[in-house]
Design an enzyme around this catalytic site. Structure first.
Site, PDB file in Angstrom:
ATOM      1  CE1 TYR A 196      74.988 -11.986  50.824  1.00  0.00           C
ATOM      2  CE2 TYR A 196      75.114 -13.278  52.848  1.00  0.00           C
ATOM      3  CZ  TYR A 196      74.366 -12.725  51.815  1.00  0.00           C
ATOM      4  OH  TYR A 196      73.011 -12.900  51.792  1.00  0.00           O
ATOM      5  CG  ASP A 223      73.959 -14.820  48.098  1.00  0.00           C
ATOM      6  OD1 ASP A 223      73.920 -14.412  46.909  1.00  0.00           O
ATOM      7  OD2 ASP A 223      72.932 -15.139  48.733  1.00  0.00           O
ATOM      8  CD  GLU A 231      71.352 -12.408  54.711  1.00  0.00           C
ATOM      9  OE1 GLU A 231      72.134 -13.215  54.167  1.00  0.00           O
ATOM     10  OE2 GLU A 231      70.354 -11.964  54.144  1.00  0.00           O
TER      11      GLU A 231
END
Length: 374
Positions: free
Chosen positions: A132, A150, A49
């Protein structure tokens, strides 16, 4: 007023249900095979991520593979030097991400025994982790019911629920997070959040969404209104500033002079070949000579063009001219904290910005060619 709202509520629930079911069915048939999808190791999810911030999947996959070979777990990062972490990250850009991974790994090692924390607040407090990323780790690694919004997810939600506020506005951000939370199916956050991410990357594309093959176009507000390609609403594009820079590769005694960038500013602590920006009235070579004289106290002798590298930052388009240099007189220059003499073969151990790494490659090719011609 309450009666009208109550009559509208079933329609909203139907949209939510169709959205969930359509996305999950699509994902079951079209999910991407990605290396962290399998064991769903919290460490691997976290690294993926962070790498995917500002970076497309196809671009980051080779870097992810290289990273995992060098740093297979949190402790291997925590025990490494920052230089090693930056060198392994080299080429992905936005180097603050790598520094924050290094800092976060040391927090995880000291406070959580080297294992990723399992609660949202602890994950959220790690360096470099925002709302996020924390939601992505909690939902994808642990299947906990947290939304993860996102750019892909924002685009889908803006279109399906026809959110017409500018993406830069607080109203837009509040709306997409609210919808992401409302539509999240309990107990299936891992599947659903990944479905949104894949769907945004493969179908609900920016600019030209593939509405003709979209399984949820029937409940999409933007499609119904004929505005799918216009949502989400973007602010004005920032103007791109062209810059001309120069860099000098000084060879002396079989070694090359490299300089470490300052700890603050653009790409801090990375290595580079000394140089700087050209003024409006300067050629790149003149700028190089001026900068070396002003900043290093070195007057360069003859220089030869080595390479021209073009690269882009968020607001800049840079043309970098690199030169092979000779000193104007016998050079006696001691090393300090920011300058280092290294053999060309040692350049691979230092972390350079991508433009300067290209200069390294051209230099090594030139030296190898010169050696073979002897």
């Amino acid at each position: 007023m309450m009666r009208i709202y109550d009559r509208m509520r079933p329609a909203k629930d139907q949209v939510m249900g169709a959205f969930r079911d359509g996305l999950l069915l699509w994902f079951s048939r079209n999910r991407r095979a990605l290396p962290w999808r399998g064991s769903y190791s919290p460490y691997e999810v976290w690294i993926s991520e962070i790498m995917l911030q500002q970076t497309q999947v196809k671009t980051m996959l080779p870097y992810y593979s290289r990273w995992m070979k060098r740093f297979p777990d949190v402790l291997s990062i925590a025990e490494a030097r920052e230089d090693e972490v930056l060198r392994c990250w080299e080429g992905l850009g936005y180097y603050a991400r790598a520094r924050n991974i290094h800092k976060a790994a040391r927090v995880i090692a000291s406070e959580f025994g080297g294992r990723m924390p399992r609660d949202f607040d602890s994950v959220r407090k790690l360096p470099g982790v925002g709302r996020y990323t924390a939601g992505a780790v909690m939902s994808i690694a642990y299947n906990e019911d947290y939304p993860a919004v996102d750019a892909n997810v924002s685009r889908i939600l803006a279109r399906v629920f026809r959110i017409c506020d500018s993406v830069e506005s607080a109203q837009f951000k509040e709306a997409v997070w609210r919808h992401a939370s409302d539509v999240l199916p309990g107990g299936r956050a891992r599947e659903f959040n990944q479905a949104l991410m894949d769907f945004g990357a493969m179908v609900c594309l920016p600019g030209e969404p593939s509405c003709e093959v979209c399984p949820i176009s029937g409940i999409c507000g933007a499609f119904a209104g004929g505005v799918a390609g216009k949502l989400p609403v973007r602010g004005r594009k920032k103007s791109v500033i062209p810059l001309v820079r120069s860099a000098g590769v000084l060879l002396s005694g079989g070694k090359v002079l490299a300089r470490r960038r300052p700890e603050s500013g653009l790409m801090p602590n990375l290595w580079e070949f000394p140089g700087g920006a050209a003024r409006e009235d300067e050629t790149p070579e003149a700028a190089l000579r001026r900068v070396w004289h002003e900043e290093l106290g070195i007057d360069l002798g003859p220089v030869r063009h080595l390479a021209t590298v073009k690269h882009a930052h968020t607001s800049y388009r840079v043309t970098l001219h690199a030169y092979l240099c000779e000193a104007d007189e016998a050079l006696e220059y001691s090393e300090n904290g920011s300058l280092r003499w290294v053999f060309p073969r040692e350049l691979d151990t230092l972390a350079f910005p991508s433009a300067h790494r290209r200069i390294v490659e051209v230099l090594l090719q030139r030296l190898a060619s010169a050696s073979s011609d002897r």
